[in-house]
Design a protein around this motif. Structure first.
Motif, PDB file in Angstrom:
ATOM      1  N   HIS A  91       1.481   6.323  -1.747  1.00 41.01           N
ATOM      2  CA  HIS A  91       0.957   7.084  -0.609  1.00 41.01           C
ATOM      3  C   HIS A  91       2.059   7.331   0.417  1.00 41.01           C
ATOM      4  N   ASP A 125       5.587   0.065   3.102  1.00 33.81           N
ATOM      5  CA  ASP A 125       4.229   0.479   2.725  1.00 33.81           C
ATOM      6  C   ASP A 125       3.986   1.923   3.144  1.00 33.81           C
ATOM      7  N   GLU A 159      -4.268   6.868   2.261  1.00 33.33           N
ATOM      8  CA  GLU A 159      -4.557   5.501   1.786  1.00 33.33           C
ATOM      9  C   GLU A 159      -4.889   4.592   2.954  1.00 33.33           C
ATOM     10  N   ASP A 186       2.067   0.599  -4.705  1.00 33.71           N
ATOM     11  CA  ASP A 186       1.755   0.034  -3.385  1.00 33.71           C
ATOM     12  C   ASP A 186       1.580  -1.482  -3.476  1.00 33.71           C
TER      13      ASP A 186
HETATM   14 ZN   LIG Z   1      -0.010   0.845   1.115  1.00 40.63          ZN
END
Ligand SMILES: [Zn+2]
Length: 322
Positions: A91, A125, A159, A186
């Motif tokens: 993402h 992330d 996400e 992820d």
């Molecule tokens: Zn993530």
């Protein structure tokens, strides 16, 4: 299967370029939460698509659904019909940065600090998830001229707000995204220098519970005894969610949870675990003890067993209590 030496050398040569691409992607404040400018998320989809194309992927496109942040997709399907097709998921949206004064370096100016790590919102992330797999792909294409598997990519933009449209998107592009294996980018490494493959993930169920006992506030001295109060009832209910062994006492919660095989148990046991480091990383207070099923290891509780957390509790404010 391990990669040939020339692919590994190619990966080493490409690492700086991949890090630069990561920093450029992480400079885009692609916060998907409501109240933040969606133009930034659109820009990160665009930048992601450009990175996919630049890394040798074909049919790269930005796809949209009404009301959803844009998805970047691409593919490379020349490994032959007998080779498996891998769908890489990642993402490109990020969480809000929170208060900027709490950052040691600006959240959207990725900065390499003394420990050698790159700090910025979304660097790990999940923008590293994008660049990590693209770097591997670039290395294979440069050194071997081909990938060992067919590859498809989907990089979503919501996400962090619960992937609200992902199921609809997957249904809409079912054939295009058809694959044998899904690689979820992820995920995390166990520690620096310990590359890790995540082989199990937990889903999530969120429940809001309201307890109401009275239709208006009353004085505890006048009515206490026979008349219930909601906070006591609620805490009594909550206390019964976990049994003496630390297991979740909700009937049926473990019914579909597979027990680990002997090999899986051995693999977990072989991983380094340092309780002090774990406690520090989690921010546990000095007096706090581990919870959960005490007859299972911390990693098993963390990765393979259901957990139950009380994430918010509201009652009557002290100022207005009587
Ligand atoms: Zn993530």
């Amino acid at each position: 299967m391990s990669a040939p030496a020339n692919v590994i050398e190619s990966l080493d040569r490409g690492i700086d370029a991949a890090l630069e691409d990561l920093a450029a992607l992480a400079r885009i404040p692609s916060v998907s939460a409501r109240g933040f400018d969606p133009a930034h998320v659109a820009r990160s989809a665009q930048e992601t698509a450009e990175l996919l194309a630049k890394s040798g992927l074909e049919r790269v496109e930005i796809l949209t659904l009404p009301g959803a942040h844009p998805y970047a997709v691409g593919e490379w399907l020349h490994a032959g019909p007998d080779a498996p097709t891998v769908l890489v998921y990642a993402h490109h949206d990020v969480q809000p940065p929170g208060r900027e004064s709490h950052w040691q370096s600006p959240p959207f100016e990725p900065t390499r600090r003394g420990d050698g790590r790159l700090y910025g919102r979304g660097v790990v992330d999940d923008k590293a998830g994008v660049l990590l797999h693209l770097a591997a792909q670039r290395a294979w294409l440069a050194a071997a001229g081909a990938l060992p598997v067919n590859v498809k990519w989907i990089v979503e933009g919501e996400e962090e707000t619960g992937s609200e449209h992902l199921a609809e998107f997957l249904r809409a592009h079912r054939t295009r995204l058809d694959c044998d294996v899904l690689v979820l980018s992820d995920t995390a490494n166990l520690d620096t220098g310990i590359p890790s493959l995540t082989t199990s993930l937990r889903g999530i169920v969120q429940v809001d519970v309201t307890v109401r006992a009275l239709d208006h506030p009353i004085h505890s001295g006048m009515w206490g005894g026979p008349v219930p109060d909601a906070a006591t009832a609620m805490t009594s209910l909550l206390a019964r969610l976990i049994d003496e062994r630390g297991a979740i006492a909700v009937p049926g919660v473990y019914d579909d949870v597979p027990e680990l095989s002997a090999e899986e148990r051995a693999a977990l046991a072989a991983l380094p675990f340092d309780a002090d480091t774990f406690r520090r990383d989690a921010g546990m207070s000095a007096g706090a003890a581990f919870i959960g099923e005490s007859d299972r290891t911390v990693y098993e509780r963390l990765w393979h067993r259901p957990s139950l957390a009380l994430t918010a509790l509201e009652g009557m404010p002290i100022a207005t209590a009587a």
